[in-house]
Design a protein around this motif. Structure first.
Motif, PDB file in Angstrom:
ATOM      1  N   ASN A   1       0.822  -1.215   0.000  1.00  0.00           N
ATOM      2  CA  ASN A   1       0.000   0.000   0.000  1.00  0.00           C
ATOM      3  C   ASN A   1       0.854   1.261   0.000  1.00  0.00           C
ATOM      4  N   LEU A   2       2.008   1.245   0.640  1.00  0.00           N
ATOM      5  CA  LEU A   2       2.901   2.391   0.607  1.00  0.00           C
ATOM      6  C   LEU A   2       3.504   2.559  -0.788  1.00  0.00           C
ATOM      7  N   GLY A   3       3.852   1.449  -1.426  1.00  0.00           N
ATOM      8  CA  GLY A   3       4.355   1.530  -2.789  1.00  0.00           C
ATOM      9  C   GLY A   3       3.325   2.090  -3.752  1.00  0.00           C
ATOM     10  N   LEU A   4       2.064   1.663  -3.609  1.00  0.00           N
ATOM     11  CA  LEU A   4       1.002   2.188  -4.461  1.00  0.00           C
ATOM     12  C   LEU A   4       0.789   3.671  -4.209  1.00  0.00           C
ATOM     13  N   TYR A   5       0.902   4.085  -2.970  1.00  0.00           N
ATOM     14  CA  TYR A   5       0.791   5.520  -2.645  1.00  0.00           C
ATOM     15  C   TYR A   5       1.890   6.315  -3.344  1.00  0.00           C
ATOM     16  N   VAL A   6       3.103   5.781  -3.370  1.00  0.00           N
ATOM     17  CA  VAL A   6       4.214   6.470  -4.037  1.00  0.00           C
ATOM     18  C   VAL A   6       3.936   6.597  -5.531  1.00  0.00           C
ATOM     19  N   TRP A   7       3.432   5.526  -6.149  1.00  0.00           N
ATOM     20  CA  TRP A   7       3.102   5.602  -7.577  1.00  0.00           C
ATOM     21  C   TRP A   7       1.999   6.616  -7.829  1.00  0.00           C
ATOM     22  N   ASN A   8       0.979   6.627  -6.996  1.00  0.00           N
ATOM     23  CA  ASN A   8      -0.110   7.578  -7.181  1.00  0.00           C
ATOM     24  C   ASN A   8       0.379   9.006  -6.999  1.00  0.00           C
ATOM     25  N   THR A   9       1.249   9.237  -6.008  1.00  0.00           N
ATOM     26  CA  THR A   9       1.804  10.568  -5.786  1.00  0.00           C
ATOM     27  C   THR A   9       2.674  11.003  -6.958  1.00  0.00           C
ATOM     28  N   THR A  10       3.440  10.066  -7.513  1.00  0.00           N
ATOM     29  CA  THR A  10       4.263  10.365  -8.678  1.00  0.00           C
ATOM     30  C   THR A  10       3.403  10.771  -9.860  1.00  0.00           C
ATOM     31  N   ALA A  11       2.290  10.066 -10.050  1.00  0.00           N
ATOM     32  CA  ALA A  11       1.389  10.396 -11.153  1.00  0.00           C
ATOM     33  C   ALA A  11       0.774  11.781 -10.977  1.00  0.00           C
ATOM     34  N   LEU A  12       0.452  12.149  -9.747  1.00  0.00           N
ATOM     35  CA  LEU A  12      -0.192  13.433  -9.487  1.00  0.00           C
ATOM     36  C   LEU A  12       0.785  14.603  -9.559  1.00  0.00           C
ATOM     37  N   ASN A  13       1.968  14.432  -8.966  1.00  0.00           N
ATOM     38  CA  ASN A  13       2.855  15.571  -8.744  1.00  0.00           C
ATOM     39  C   ASN A  13       4.042  15.661  -9.690  1.00  0.00           C
ATOM     40  N   GLN A  14       4.384  14.574 -10.356  1.00  0.00           N
ATOM     41  CA  GLN A  14       5.589  14.579 -11.169  1.00  0.00           C
ATOM     42  C   GLN A  14       5.317  14.322 -12.651  1.00  0.00           C
ATOM     43  N   GLY A  15       4.055  14.397 -13.065  1.00  0.00           N
ATOM     44  CA  GLY A  15       3.736  14.297 -14.471  1.00  0.00           C
ATOM     45  C   GLY A  15       3.992  12.943 -15.088  1.00  0.00           C
ATOM     46  N   HIS A  16       3.728  11.858 -14.326  1.00  0.00           N
ATOM     47  CA  HIS A  16       3.868  10.497 -14.854  1.00  0.00           C
ATOM     48  C   HIS A  16       2.501   9.826 -14.844  1.00  0.00           C
ATOM     49  N   PRO A  17       1.607  10.191 -15.776  1.00  0.00           N
ATOM     50  CA  PRO A  17       0.229   9.645 -15.727  1.00  0.00           C
ATOM     51  C   PRO A  17       0.175   8.143 -15.889  1.00  0.00           C
ATOM     52  N   GLU A  18       1.205   7.537 -16.492  1.00  0.00           N
ATOM     53  CA  GLU A  18       1.197   6.077 -16.635  1.00  0.00           C
ATOM     54  C   GLU A  18       1.226   5.378 -15.280  1.00  0.00           C
ATOM     55  N   ASP A  19       1.699   6.088 -14.250  1.00  0.00           N
ATOM     56  CA  ASP A  19       1.724   5.489 -12.918  1.00  0.00           C
ATOM     57  C   ASP A  19       0.322   5.328 -12.329  1.00  0.00           C
ATOM     58  N   TYR A  20      -0.678   6.046 -12.886  1.00  0.00           N
ATOM     59  CA  TYR A  20      -2.054   5.813 -12.458  1.00  0.00           C
ATOM     60  C   TYR A  20      -2.453   4.364 -12.698  1.00  0.00           C
ATOM     61  N   LEU A  21      -2.126   3.849 -13.886  1.00  0.00           N
ATOM     62  CA  LEU A  21      -2.478   2.468 -14.201  1.00  0.00           C
ATOM     63  C   LEU A  21      -1.738   1.492 -13.303  1.00  0.00           C
ATOM     64  N   LEU A  22      -0.493   1.798 -12.970  1.00  0.00           N
ATOM     65  CA  LEU A  22       0.244   0.937 -12.051  1.00  0.00           C
ATOM     66  C   LEU A  22      -0.443   0.896 -10.692  1.00  0.00           C
ATOM     67  N   ALA A  23      -0.850   2.071 -10.203  1.00  0.00           N
ATOM     68  CA  ALA A  23      -1.497   2.136  -8.888  1.00  0.00           C
ATOM     69  C   ALA A  23      -2.849   1.438  -8.899  1.00  0.00           C
TER      70      ALA A  23
ATOM     71  N   THR B   1      -4.033  -0.989 -11.122  1.00  0.00           N
ATOM     72  CA  THR B   1      -3.899  -2.436 -11.302  1.00  0.00           C
ATOM     73  C   THR B   1      -3.269  -3.082 -10.072  1.00  0.00           C
ATOM     74  N   GLY B   2      -2.302  -2.405  -9.474  1.00  0.00           N
ATOM     75  CA  GLY B   2      -1.688  -2.925  -8.249  1.00  0.00           C
ATOM     76  C   GLY B   2      -2.673  -3.006  -7.106  1.00  0.00           C
ATOM     77  N   SER B   3      -3.597  -2.048  -7.023  1.00  0.00           N
ATOM     78  CA  SER B   3      -4.620  -2.092  -5.975  1.00  0.00           C
ATOM     79  C   SER B   3      -5.535  -3.292  -6.157  1.00  0.00           C
ATOM     80  N   LEU B   4      -5.876  -3.585  -7.412  1.00  0.00           N
ATOM     81  CA  LEU B   4      -6.723  -4.744  -7.676  1.00  0.00           C
ATOM     82  C   LEU B   4      -6.024  -6.035  -7.272  1.00  0.00           C
ATOM     83  N   VAL B   5      -4.768  -6.187  -7.659  1.00  0.00           N
ATOM     84  CA  VAL B   5      -4.022  -7.404  -7.322  1.00  0.00           C
ATOM     85  C   VAL B   5      -3.847  -7.532  -5.810  1.00  0.00           C
ATOM     86  N   SER B   6      -3.694  -6.412  -5.129  1.00  0.00           N
ATOM     87  CA  SER B   6      -3.386  -6.461  -3.694  1.00  0.00           C
ATOM     88  C   SER B   6      -4.545  -6.960  -2.848  1.00  0.00           C
ATOM     89  N   ILE B   7      -5.774  -6.901  -3.367  1.00  0.00           N
ATOM     90  CA  ILE B   7      -6.906  -7.388  -2.563  1.00  0.00           C
ATOM     91  C   ILE B   7      -7.152  -8.875  -2.761  1.00  0.00           C
TER      92      ILE B   7
END
Length: 277
Positions: free
Chosen positions: A223-245, A247-253
């Motif tokens: 969950n901390l790793g997914l938070y980092v990816w989501n933050t990267t997508a929001l603040n650092q202009g990496h929208p592809e990290d949205y899909l990582l966050a 899809t990773g959330s789905l797998v994590s449950i």
């Protein structure tokens, strides 16, 4: 009228529970353009779930699999040890008399009332004093303390372990440890599984403690790793990290679902089945 209101409340609760999960499943089937250009509760036009999963497991040299492994160790090992300690402590509070028992149990109840997030910063300060910050042990050890599990174990012990069975075991010459493991623990197994599930879920969802304790990405829980990816997508202009966050959330449950389904026969079983003939 009251039945209509009750059914309405139940439907609202079901929608509140299922709609986010449905959105997560649908979003995981989309590519980046579909994610922002289609209805949130419709599948992706190109159905990109396979490519999303492949990208997830290959991103940053497979760091997601490392996060999942960390989380399974944190939650699985911590929940099992915490459940054993909790069951033994709750059994002792129920079956033995010792000086100050109720006062000590009162302290346990105080621990139940304190939210875990309020303890994250003091835990970090203590860990920093002994050099356990940014380490596996610094996150793992706090998960072994589960006051609510001790409370549950005492309730389970009082309702499922008859004193007559313990007296019969002692008359037969069994010591206290033998009595606990061979006689009492089988009757406490549904309670033990319930405590494991509670603590496993709590550690799996723990966020603030790893956030303040860890700085090495290789030690992150998922969950901390997914938070980092989501933050990267929001603040650092990496929208592809949205899909990582997403899809990773789905797998994590998935592990949580598997765990609850595989163990339901224990925590739904009778608490005192077979205790007395």
């Amino acid at each position: 009228m009251s039945g209509v209101v009750a059914n309405g409340v139940l439907l609202a609760a079901v929608a509140y529970t299922l709609l986010p999960a449905l959105w997560l499943v649908m979003a995981s089937t989309k590519n980046l353009s579909d994610l922002f250009g289609t209805n949130g509760f419709a599948p992706g036009k190109s159905f990109s779930l396979g490519s999303n999963l492949s990208h997830l497991f290959q991103a940053e040299n497979g760091i997601y699999l490392r996060w999942m492994f960390n989380t399974i160790v944190y939650a699985g090992g911590g929940a099992l040890i915490a459940a054993v300690v909790s069951v033994m402590a709750g059994y002792a509070f129920d079956k033995y008399d010792f000086r100050g028992k109720e006062k000590v149990f009162g302290l346990v109840l105080v621990g139940v009332m304190i939210p875990s997030t309020a303890l994250a910063l003091p835990t970090f300060l203590l860990a920093s004093k002994v050099g356990l910050t940014n380490s596996f042990i610094g996150v793992f050890l706090p998960g072994l303390v589960f006051p609510f599990g001790v409370y549950l174990a005492r309730i389970f012990s009082a309702s499922s372990v008859p004193d007559a069975v313990l007296d019969a075991s002692r008359v037969d010459g069994a010591g206290e440890l033998r009595t606990f493991w061979s006689v009492s623990f089988p009757m406490l197994r549904p309670g033990f599984v319930t405590i494991v599930l509670f603590q496993f879920t709590a550690i799996w969802n723990s966020f603030f403690l790893p956030l303040v304790m860890l700085s090495d990405p290789k030690l992150y829980p998922v969950n901390l790793g997914l938070y980092v990816w989501n933050t990267t997508a929001l603040n650092q202009g990496h929208p592809e990290d949205y899909l990582l966050a997403i899809t990773g959330s789905l797998v994590s449950i998935v592990p949580l679902i598997i765990l609850f389904i595989s163990l339901q026969r224990f925590w739904r079983s009778g608490m005192t089945a077979g205790a007395l003939d």
